[in-house]
Design an enzyme around this catalytic site. Sequence first.
Site, PDB file in Angstrom:
ATOM      1  N   ASP A 283       0.788  -1.242   0.000  1.00 17.84           N
ATOM      2  CA  ASP A 283       0.000   0.000   0.000  1.00 17.84           C
ATOM      3  C   ASP A 283       0.823   1.297   0.000  1.00 17.84           C
ATOM      4  O   ASP A 283       0.447   2.260   0.684  1.00 17.84           O
ATOM      5  CB  ASP A 283      -0.974   0.003   1.187  1.00 17.84           C
ATOM      6  CG  ASP A 283      -1.974  -1.130   1.128  1.00 17.84           C
ATOM      7  OD1 ASP A 283      -1.908  -1.943   0.194  1.00 17.84           O
ATOM      8  OD2 ASP A 283      -2.829  -1.208   2.036  1.00 17.84           O
TER       9      ASP A 283
ATOM     10  N   LYS B 258      -6.736  -4.898  -3.211  1.00 14.85           N
ATOM     11  CA  LYS B 258      -7.452  -5.512  -2.079  1.00 14.85           C
ATOM     12  C   LYS B 258      -8.466  -4.531  -1.501  1.00 14.85           C
ATOM     13  O   LYS B 258      -8.173  -3.345  -1.360  1.00 14.85           O
ATOM     14  CB  LYS B 258      -6.441  -5.948  -1.008  1.00 14.85           C
ATOM     15  CG  LYS B 258      -5.600  -4.818  -0.413  1.00 14.85           C
ATOM     16  CD  LYS B 258      -4.509  -5.377   0.486  1.00 14.85           C
ATOM     17  CE  LYS B 258      -3.662  -4.302   1.127  1.00 14.85           C
ATOM     18  NZ  LYS B 258      -4.339  -3.465   2.115  1.00 14.85           N
TER      19      LYS B 258
ATOM     20  N   CYS C  84      -2.360  -2.248   7.757  1.00 16.75           N
ATOM     21  CA  CYS C  84      -2.296  -3.204   6.642  1.00 16.75           C
ATOM     22  C   CYS C  84      -1.092  -4.130   6.700  1.00 16.75           C
ATOM     23  O   CYS C  84      -1.177  -5.288   6.272  1.00 16.75           O
ATOM     24  CB  CYS C  84      -2.363  -2.455   5.317  1.00 16.75           C
ATOM     25  SG  CYS C  84      -3.999  -1.715   5.071  1.00 16.75           S
TER      26      CYS C  84
HETATM   27  N1  TIU Z   1      -2.825   0.480   4.184  1.00 18.35           N
HETATM   28  C1  TIU Z   1      -3.300   0.719   5.409  1.00 18.35           C
HETATM   29  O1  TIU Z   1      -2.618   0.551   6.393  1.00 18.35           O
HETATM   30  N2  TIU Z   1      -4.587   1.258   5.484  1.00 18.35           N
HETATM   31  C2  TIU Z   1      -5.018   2.093   6.466  1.00 18.35           C
HETATM   32  O2  TIU Z   1      -6.172   2.515   6.466  1.00 18.35           O
HETATM   33  N3  TIU Z   1      -4.091   2.484   7.395  1.00 18.35           N
HETATM   34  C3  TIU Z   1      -4.261   3.425   8.362  1.00 18.35           C
HETATM   35  O3  TIU Z   1      -3.385   3.524   9.231  1.00 18.35           O
HETATM   36  N4  TIU Z   1      -5.307   4.226   8.353  1.00 18.35           N
END
Ligand code: TIU
Length: 219
Positions: free
Chosen positions: A24, A128, A161
């Site tokens: 991500d 995802k 994530c």
């Molecule tokens: N990729 C991921 O970690 N998504 C989130 O929403 N992380 C947050 O810390 N908000």
Amino acid sequence: MATIHADPFDLDFDPSSTALLIIDMQRDFVLPGGFGEALGNDTSLLLAAVEPTQRVLEEAREKGMFVIHTREGHRPDLSDVPKAKLTRGGQTFIGTEGPMGRILVRGELGHDIIQQLYPRPGEPVIDKPGKGSFHATDLQQILLDRGIKTLIVCGVTLEVCVHTTVREANDRGYECVVLSDCVASYFPEFQRVGLEMIKAQGAIFGWVATSDDFIAAIA
Ligand code: TIU
């Protein structure tokens, strides 16, 4: 075989059955104007992970290691967003217009991976809908087809994530090494304790090493 110097103990791995998994690294999380900032976070804290991850990616590519990228996001019609995620706390950010396009929507500028870590042809990109990379994706199938046993993990955010994915992977039998300088959190205390949690109790769900440890291991 190779050995990575890691916590709580060194780990032997076969580079040919190892994948670099970058989670991500999207504009929506690491730059202002996206999902991360909408949630009230200072996105600049995540930028610390970019340069070390670039070095790791470069070395992995040079050695021919399998590289996989993930992106969190949703269909433009938002049909794959659980209602509980869409209206969390009475607020809705997902799908709304921002300076980088519709927040967390596939195909928008904000949803895509930052240029410094942009996937190359042949490197699967896993889209995802959730925090975990195995939920509602074909990641498991891709790893099985390649005979992958070990995952080297980078990305954001550590406690959301990255943790969810590493916990999912550990339960599926993968040995996961999280690179401490290649992951980041909006909360410095979560960065510290998030790494502690992984490696506690004799590597309860993974190992922790640094980008330099990884690069030395595959040299
Ligand atoms: N990729 C991921 O970690 N998504 C989130 O929403 N992380 C947050 O810390 N908000």
